[in-house]
Scaffold this motif. Structure first.
Motif, PDB file in Angstrom:
ATOM      1  N   UNK A 126      61.896  75.223  70.531  1.00 50.42           N
ATOM      2  CA  UNK A 126      60.894  76.289  70.630  1.00 50.42           C
ATOM      3  C   UNK A 126      59.589  75.873  69.939  1.00 50.42           C
ATOM      4  N   UNK A 127      59.709  75.319  68.747  1.00 49.18           N
ATOM      5  CA  UNK A 127      58.511  74.894  68.008  1.00 49.18           C
ATOM      6  C   UNK A 127      57.798  73.773  68.770  1.00 49.18           C
ATOM      7  N   UNK A 128      58.568  72.871  69.390  1.00 52.68           N
ATOM      8  CA  UNK A 128      57.924  71.832  70.207  1.00 52.68           C
ATOM      9  C   UNK A 128      57.107  72.481  71.322  1.00 52.68           C
ATOM     10  N   UNK A 130      55.690  75.312  71.374  1.00 54.15           N
ATOM     11  CA  UNK A 130      54.465  75.931  70.840  1.00 54.15           C
ATOM     12  C   UNK A 130      53.402  74.881  70.521  1.00 54.15           C
TER      13      UNK A 130
END
Lengths: 137, 187
Positions: A126-128, A130
């Protein structure tokens, strides 16, 4: 029916991952210490057969079970993302001792703390997503 | 039939993994486990925050079925197809791990120090698993694939990008085991 076949293929893969010990943290440690041939044998033999098989599919234009043309999507040409992403993945693989396939195998095998690894891996993905546009690719 | 209950040697396991890849190719799909993590993000609604997650997750349902099977396979492997799940790594490796504080080396499938339920009372173990998982998820998507997608599928199709990724996997793994492990586990 087709969905059921995918579950069956997955069950087979899960059993192989568990029984080969490729899902064992200890085997991953041992591999990065170059103490045994086991993991290299697994990946190497899968790879040699994989290369041969894919050549056969391409040369003889073998169709899928459903009669469709088999397409192999080439990976996008890039350098940074593969190196940087690969290094980060390798750090995590060695620390958690599991890559994405084995995470699911080990959950099924009853190792509760793997849930923590899975949730963190989903969060990492998920952070990737973003940050994607701000990272060097 | 007794052999099936023993750990399977590499020359059986490797070809069987290749078989899994070919079964998926012949079904018209591809072999890659980490893309499921992205699909799970999408199902959780991540498409609202980033375009990367805006896709029809139903097109990936087949792969979620594979991963459901992988879970069931792990259950079957551990509960019905194994007598003793301890991994017989070499004595050198065991001694090395003992010196890092892993007393379960050679006696278990996973180190009990990190993966038994008692780890939930140990902040350090919790942190390590969270960091490890995060790097696996972040790194796999950044690199566009994991062990199955790059080291097996991509290299089998002679893809240079996959080769670069696998070199990266090894750089990361070697740094973790040889440089960071002594710092992390001897403290």
């Amino acid at each position: 029916m087709r969905q059921f076949l995918y579950v069956l293929i997955g069950i087979f893969f899960g059993i192989v991952l568990f029984k080969s010990e490729a899902a064992s943290w200890f085997r991953i440690y041992e591999m990065f210490q170059f103490h045994a041939f086991h993991m290299y044998g697994i990946i190497g033999s899968a790879l040699i057969l994989g290369i041969l098989g894919i050549q056969v599919i391409k040369r003889f234009d073998i169709k899928s079970f459903y009669g469709r043309q088999i397409k192999f999507e080439p990976k996008e040409r890039n350098f940074k993302r593969y190196l940087f992403g690969g290094i980060l993945f390798g750090l995590g693989w060695a620390l958690a001792g599991a890559c994405p396939g084995p995470i699911f195998t080990l959950l099924g095998a009853g190792f509760g703390p793997m849930l923590l690894v899975l949730v963190s891996a989903i969060f990492g993905t998920y952070v990737y997503g973003l940050l994607k546009n701000r990272l060097p690719h | 039939m007794n052999w099936i209950l023993q750990p399977w040697p590499w020359y059986i396991s490797g070809p069987l993994i290749a078989l899994v890849m070919f079964l998926l190719i012949m079904m018209g799909k591809n072999f890659g486990m980490s893309s499921n993590l992205r699909t799970l993000c999408t199902i959780c609604g991540a498409g609202k925050q980033a375009d990367f997650f805006k896709f029809d997750w139903k097109s990936q349902k087949w792969n979620l079925m594979v991963v459901l099977g992988v879970c069931i396979g792990g259950y079957i492997g551990a509960n019905f197809l194994s007598l003793d799940t301890s991994v017989s790594i070499g004595l050198d490796t065991i001694a090395q791990l003992n010196s890092l504080g892993f007393d379960s080396a050679g006696k278990a499938y996973l180190p009990t120090e990190l993966f038994s339920l008692s780890m939930f009372s140990d902040i350090k173990s919790i942190t390590l698993l969270i960091v490890g998982g995060f790097l696996v998820g972040f790194g796999a998507r950044y690199a566009g694939g994991c062990t199955s997608g790059h080291a097996i599928s991509g290299l089998s199709n002679l893809q240079i990008p996959s080769f670069i990724a696998v070199v990266g996997f090894f750089i990361g793994g070697l740094v973790m085991i040889h440089i960071l492990f002594p710092l992390i586990f001897k403290l």
